[in-house]
Design a protein around this motif. Structure first.
Motif, short mmCIF file in Angstrom:
data_model
loop_
_atom_site.label_atom_id
_atom_site.label_comp_id
_atom_site.label_asym_id
_atom_site.label_seq_id
_atom_site.Cartn_x
_atom_site.Cartn_y
_atom_site.Cartn_z
N MET A 168 0.83 -1.18 0.00
CA MET A 168 0.00 0.00 0.00
C MET A 168 0.88 1.24 0.00
O MET A 168 1.81 1.35 0.80
N GLN A 169 0.60 2.15 -0.91
CA GLN A 169 1.36 3.39 -1.00
C GLN A 169 1.04 4.30 0.18
O GLN A 169 -0.12 4.45 0.55
N PRO A 170 2.07 4.93 0.76
CA PRO A 170 1.80 5.89 1.83
C PRO A 170 1.06 7.10 1.27
O PRO A 170 1.20 7.44 0.09
N GLN A 171 0.27 7.72 2.12
CA GLN A 171 -0.50 8.89 1.72
C GLN A 171 0.05 10.13 2.42
O GLN A 171 0.48 10.05 3.57
N PRO A 172 0.02 11.29 1.77
CA PRO A 172 0.49 12.51 2.42
C PRO A 172 -0.42 12.86 3.59
O PRO A 172 -1.64 12.75 3.49
N THR A 173 0.18 13.25 4.71
CA THR A 173 -0.60 13.55 5.90
C THR A 173 -0.36 14.96 6.43
O THR A 173 -1.05 15.39 7.34
N GLY A 174 0.62 15.65 5.90
CA GLY A 174 0.96 16.97 6.42
C GLY A 174 0.00 18.05 5.95
O GLY A 174 -0.78 17.86 5.02
N ARG A 175 0.07 19.15 6.66
CA ARG A 175 -0.72 20.32 6.31
C ARG A 175 0.15 21.55 6.51
O ARG A 175 1.18 21.48 7.17
N LEU A 176 -0.26 22.66 5.93
CA LEU A 176 0.44 23.92 6.12
C LEU A 176 -0.35 24.75 7.12
O LEU A 176 -1.57 24.88 7.00
N VAL A 177 0.35 25.31 8.10
CA VAL A 177 -0.29 26.09 9.15
C VAL A 177 0.41 27.43 9.26
O VAL A 177 1.64 27.49 9.37
N ARG A 178 -0.40 28.48 9.25
CA ARG A 178 0.14 29.83 9.42
C ARG A 178 0.22 30.14 10.91
O ARG A 178 -0.72 29.96 11.64
N LYS A 179 1.41 30.60 11.33
CA LYS A 179 1.63 31.03 12.71
C LYS A 179 2.20 32.44 12.67
O LYS A 179 2.54 32.94 11.60
N ASP A 180 2.32 33.06 13.83
CA ASP A 180 2.83 34.43 13.88
C ASP A 180 4.23 34.58 13.28
O ASP A 180 4.55 35.61 12.72
N ASP A 181 5.05 33.53 13.40
CA ASP A 181 6.43 33.63 12.91
C ASP A 181 6.64 32.96 11.55
O ASP A 181 7.76 32.79 11.11
N GLY A 182 5.57 32.57 10.87
CA GLY A 182 5.72 32.01 9.54
C GLY A 182 4.78 30.86 9.26
O GLY A 182 3.83 30.61 10.01
N VAL A 183 5.06 30.16 8.18
CA VAL A 183 4.24 29.02 7.75
C VAL A 183 5.01 27.74 8.09
O VAL A 183 6.21 27.63 7.82
N TYR A 184 4.27 26.80 8.68
CA TYR A 184 4.86 25.54 9.12
C TYR A 184 4.22 24.37 8.37
O TYR A 184 3.02 24.37 8.12
N ILE A 185 5.07 23.37 8.07
CA ILE A 185 4.58 22.05 7.72
C ILE A 185 4.25 21.40 9.06
O ILE A 185 5.09 21.37 9.96
N VAL A 186 3.04 20.88 9.20
CA VAL A 186 2.64 20.24 10.45
C VAL A 186 2.18 18.82 10.14
O VAL A 186 1.38 18.60 9.22
N ILE A 187 2.70 17.89 10.92
CA ILE A 187 2.41 16.47 10.73
C ILE A 187 2.07 15.87 12.10
O ILE A 187 2.75 16.15 13.09
N ASP A 188 1.02 15.05 12.13
CA ASP A 188 0.62 14.36 13.35
C ASP A 188 0.80 12.85 13.16
O ASP A 188 0.57 12.33 12.07
N ARG A 189 1.15 12.19 14.25
CA ARG A 189 1.18 10.74 14.29
C ARG A 189 0.63 10.31 15.65
O ARG A 189 0.88 10.97 16.66
N ILE A 190 -0.09 9.20 15.67
CA ILE A 190 -0.66 8.67 16.91
C ILE A 190 -0.05 7.31 17.19
O ILE A 190 0.04 6.46 16.30
N PHE A 191 0.36 7.11 18.44
CA PHE A 191 0.98 5.87 18.89
C PHE A 191 0.14 5.26 19.99
O PHE A 191 -0.35 5.97 20.87
N ARG B 290 9.22 25.10 10.25
CA ARG B 290 8.96 26.40 9.62
C ARG B 290 9.64 26.48 8.25
O ARG B 290 10.83 26.21 8.12
N LEU B 291 8.84 26.86 7.26
CA LEU B 291 9.35 27.03 5.90
C LEU B 291 10.00 28.40 5.74
O LEU B 291 9.48 29.40 6.25
N HIS B 292 11.08 28.45 4.98
CA HIS B 292 11.69 29.74 4.64
C HIS B 292 10.89 30.40 3.53
O HIS B 292 10.66 31.61 3.56
N LYS B 293 10.51 29.59 2.55
CA LYS B 293 9.69 30.06 1.44
C LYS B 293 8.60 29.02 1.20
O LYS B 293 8.90 27.85 0.98
N VAL B 294 7.36 29.45 1.26
CA VAL B 294 6.23 28.53 1.08
C VAL B 294 6.33 27.80 -0.25
O VAL B 294 6.09 26.59 -0.33
#
Length: 183
Positions: A1-24, A115-119
């Motif tokens: 089974m191919q992995p699926q993208p799970t990340g999202r982009l989130v805007r914060k006061d200091d920039g845009v972040y790639i955000v990824i969650d995992r549950i254990f 945090r991304l330097h350039k989106v």
């Protein structure tokens, strides 16, 4: 089974972040050890030397091959077993990252941000972090490591679209601010 993208982009006061969650299905202290103990971190990402309580360590990614360089890391916050905020290579093109852990009903959720330097340049980085956090799952569950070729280039278009759309929105907002108009 191919992995699926799970990340999202989130805007914060200091920039845009790639955000990824995992549950254990594990207690928070066990999962925290994969970030706080060099042998455990080495199972999925890299190794560090030094003492985090001093605020400075050296880190080297092992998933990038034998030629990876040691990098300076400034530990900005470490509240075990819940929060870790670091800046990798604080003197150069700094990589700002955080990890937040929460536990409920015997499950621990890890939320990671980079945090991304350039989106517009975030697609490859997002694919990479999806891959690394699947490596964390594999290390924790004692399963084989995922293959990079299953992630890249298969996930690039998904993340490139997210980055392009957010970059377009940010540019529109900047233009509206310069012109003195709002939404």
């Amino acid at each position: 089974m191919q992995p699926q993208p799970t990340g999202r982009l989130v805007r914060k006061d200091d920039g845009v972040y790639i955000v990824i969650d995992r549950i254990f299905k594990a207690h928070i202290e066990e999962v925290w050890s994969y970030f706080s103990r060099s042998p455990r971190l080495a199972e999925w990402l890299g190794e560090y030397k030094g003492t985090g309580s001093t605020g400075a360590v050296k880190f080297r990614m092992n998933a990038e091959g034998d030629a990876a360089d040691w990098q300076d890391v400034a530990v900005r916050e470490c509240t075990a077993p819940h929060r870790l905020h670091v800046v990798v290579d604080p003197s150069g093109q700094a990589m700002v990252m955080y990890v937040h852990l929460t536990e409920a009903s015997g499950h621990t959720t890890v939320t990671f941000g980079y945090r991304l330097h350039k989106v517009a340049d975030g697609a490859d980085l997002a694919v990479g972090w999806d891959y690394y956090f699947d490596r964390l799952i594999a290390a924790h569950d004692h399963k084989p490591m995922p293959e990079w070729g299953d992630y890249h280039p298969a996930m690039v278009d998904h993340y490139a679209t997210l980055c392009h759309e957010l970059d377009r929105d940010l540019r529109s907002e900047q233009l509206a601010q310069r012109n003195g108009t709002t939404g």
